[in-house]
Design a protein around this motif. Structure first.
Motif, PDB file in Angstrom:
ATOM      1  N   ILE A  46       3.884  -3.115   3.544  1.00  0.00           N
ATOM      2  CA  ILE A  46       3.283  -4.388   3.163  1.00  0.00           C
ATOM      3  C   ILE A  46       2.288  -4.762   4.232  1.00  0.00           C
ATOM      4  N   ILE A  47       1.077  -5.070   3.800  1.00  0.00           N
ATOM      5  CA  ILE A  47       0.056  -5.510   4.763  1.00  0.00           C
ATOM      6  C   ILE A  47      -0.462  -6.885   4.379  1.00  0.00           C
TER       7      ILE A  47
ATOM      8  N   VAL B 244       0.861  -1.179   0.000  1.00  0.00           N
ATOM      9  CA  VAL B 244       0.000   0.000   0.000  1.00  0.00           C
ATOM     10  C   VAL B 244       0.899   1.231   0.000  1.00  0.00           C
ATOM     11  N   VAL B 245       0.627   2.140  -0.932  1.00  0.00           N
ATOM     12  CA  VAL B 245       1.353   3.402  -0.997  1.00  0.00           C
ATOM     13  C   VAL B 245       0.420   4.491  -0.452  1.00  0.00           C
TER      14      VAL B 245
ATOM     15  N   ILE C 200       6.469   2.277 -11.963  1.00  0.00           N
ATOM     16  CA  ILE C 200       6.868   1.562 -13.189  1.00  0.00           C
ATOM     17  C   ILE C 200       8.124   0.737 -12.915  1.00  0.00           C
ATOM     18  N   TYR C 201       9.079   1.338 -12.244  1.00  0.00           N
ATOM     19  CA  TYR C 201      10.354   0.674 -11.970  1.00  0.00           C
ATOM     20  C   TYR C 201      10.212  -0.440 -10.925  1.00  0.00           C
ATOM     21  N   ALA C 202       9.606  -0.124  -9.785  1.00  0.00           N
ATOM     22  CA  ALA C 202       9.609  -1.064  -8.655  1.00  0.00           C
ATOM     23  C   ALA C 202       8.520  -2.125  -8.743  1.00  0.00           C
ATOM     24  N   CYS C 203       7.394  -1.782  -9.334  1.00  0.00           N
ATOM     25  CA  CYS C 203       6.252  -2.707  -9.340  1.00  0.00           C
ATOM     26  C   CYS C 203       5.918  -3.251 -10.720  1.00  0.00           C
ATOM     27  N   ASP C 204       6.726  -2.934 -11.706  1.00  0.00           N
ATOM     28  CA  ASP C 204       6.494  -3.382 -13.088  1.00  0.00           C
ATOM     29  C   ASP C 204       5.134  -2.942 -13.626  1.00  0.00           C
ATOM     30  N   HIS C 205       4.696  -1.743 -13.238  1.00  0.00           N
ATOM     31  CA  HIS C 205       3.436  -1.212 -13.756  1.00  0.00           C
ATOM     32  C   HIS C 205       3.627  -0.695 -15.168  1.00  0.00           C
TER      33      HIS C 205
ATOM     34  N   TYR D 231      -5.980  11.237  -4.352  1.00  0.00           N
ATOM     35  CA  TYR D 231      -7.350  11.602  -3.980  1.00  0.00           C
ATOM     36  C   TYR D 231      -7.939  10.761  -2.853  1.00  0.00           C
ATOM     37  N   LYS D 232      -7.514   9.508  -2.722  1.00  0.00           N
ATOM     38  CA  LYS D 232      -8.058   8.634  -1.674  1.00  0.00           C
ATOM     39  C   LYS D 232      -7.130   8.510  -0.468  1.00  0.00           C
ATOM     40  N   GLY D 233      -5.885   8.927  -0.624  1.00  0.00           N
ATOM     41  CA  GLY D 233      -4.940   8.864   0.486  1.00  0.00           C
ATOM     42  C   GLY D 233      -4.079   7.622   0.498  1.00  0.00           C
ATOM     43  N   GLN D 234      -4.488   6.609  -0.245  1.00  0.00           N
ATOM     44  CA  GLN D 234      -3.703   5.372  -0.328  1.00  0.00           C
ATOM     45  C   GLN D 234      -4.194   4.527  -1.490  1.00  0.00           C
ATOM     46  N   CYS D 235      -3.365   3.566  -1.876  1.00  0.00           N
ATOM     47  CA  CYS D 235      -3.742   2.651  -2.950  1.00  0.00           C
ATOM     48  C   CYS D 235      -2.899   1.389  -2.840  1.00  0.00           C
ATOM     49  N   THR D 236      -3.531   0.241  -3.022  1.00  0.00           N
ATOM     50  CA  THR D 236      -2.795  -1.015  -3.129  1.00  0.00           C
ATOM     51  C   THR D 236      -2.184  -1.055  -4.520  1.00  0.00           C
ATOM     52  N   VAL D 237      -0.862  -1.135  -4.575  1.00  0.00           N
ATOM     53  CA  VAL D 237      -0.185  -1.065  -5.872  1.00  0.00           C
ATOM     54  C   VAL D 237       0.320  -2.415  -6.359  1.00  0.00           C
ATOM     55  N   LYS D 238       0.408  -3.396  -5.453  1.00  0.00           N
ATOM     56  CA  LYS D 238       0.885  -4.722  -5.855  1.00  0.00           C
ATOM     57  C   LYS D 238       0.415  -5.742  -4.835  1.00  0.00           C
ATOM     58  N   THR D 239       0.015  -6.910  -5.282  1.00  0.00           N
ATOM     59  CA  THR D 239      -0.331  -8.011  -4.394  1.00  0.00           C
ATOM     60  C   THR D 239       0.530  -9.213  -4.752  1.00  0.00           C
ATOM     61  N   GLY D 240       0.741 -10.078  -3.775  1.00  0.00           N
ATOM     62  CA  GLY D 240       1.531 -11.273  -4.020  1.00  0.00           C
ATOM     63  C   GLY D 240       2.102 -11.813  -2.729  1.00  0.00           C
ATOM     64  N   SER D 241       3.070 -12.669  -2.874  1.00  0.00           N
ATOM     65  CA  SER D 241       3.702 -13.266  -1.702  1.00  0.00           C
ATOM     66  C   SER D 241       4.633 -12.243  -1.053  1.00  0.00           C
ATOM     67  N   TYR D 242       4.831 -12.392   0.225  1.00  0.00           N
ATOM     68  CA  TYR D 242       5.707 -11.466   0.947  1.00  0.00           C
ATOM     69  C   TYR D 242       7.107 -11.483   0.339  1.00  0.00           C
ATOM     70  N   LYS D 243       7.562 -12.667  -0.042  1.00  0.00           N
ATOM     71  CA  LYS D 243       8.901 -12.814  -0.610  1.00  0.00           C
ATOM     72  C   LYS D 243       9.068 -11.971  -1.878  1.00  0.00           C
ATOM     73  N   ASP D 244       8.026 -11.875  -2.681  1.00  0.00           N
ATOM     74  CA  ASP D 244       8.079 -11.073  -3.900  1.00  0.00           C
ATOM     75  C   ASP D 244       7.922  -9.580  -3.600  1.00  0.00           C
TER      76      ASP D 244
END
Length: 91
Positions: free
Chosen positions: A90-91, A24-25, A41-46, A60-73
């Motif tokens: 990471i949450i 979450v950013v 783009i660089y860190a999350c391959d967006h 505008y919302k104050g936060q956004c989930t930018v990537k989901t996956g395993s903690y290791k990734d």
């Protein structure tokens, strides 16, 4: 009269669930839109479009989930975001 006995079988079902974590950013007053977009783009391959949409949501919302996956990734990706000055966890 006859008696019929019903037999109920029990089956144990096991499911393997991999818990998905999220990066979450959070919004801040320091980073520019362009910096956040470039970093996603660089860190999350967006794609540029994904990064722009996430940046708008963060703003505008104050936060956004930018990537989901395993903690290791996610751990090295979150580290890159933090090193770039973004507020993320990471949450």
């Amino acid at each position: 009269m006859s008696t019929k006995e019903k037999i109920q079988e029990q089956h144990e079902v096991q499911t393997l669930e991999k818990p998905n974590n999220e990066i979450v950013v959070y919004n801040d007053d320091v980073n520019t839109f362009d910096h956040v977009i470039d970093t996603l783009i660089y860190a999350c391959d967006h794609t540029p479009e994904q990064a722009e949409q996430c940046t708008i949501l963060v703003h505008y919302k104050g936060q956004c989930t930018v990537k989901t996956g395993s903690y290791k990734d996610l751990e090295p990706r979150c580290t890159m975001l933090l090193e770039a000055g973004l507020s993320a966890e990471i949450i």
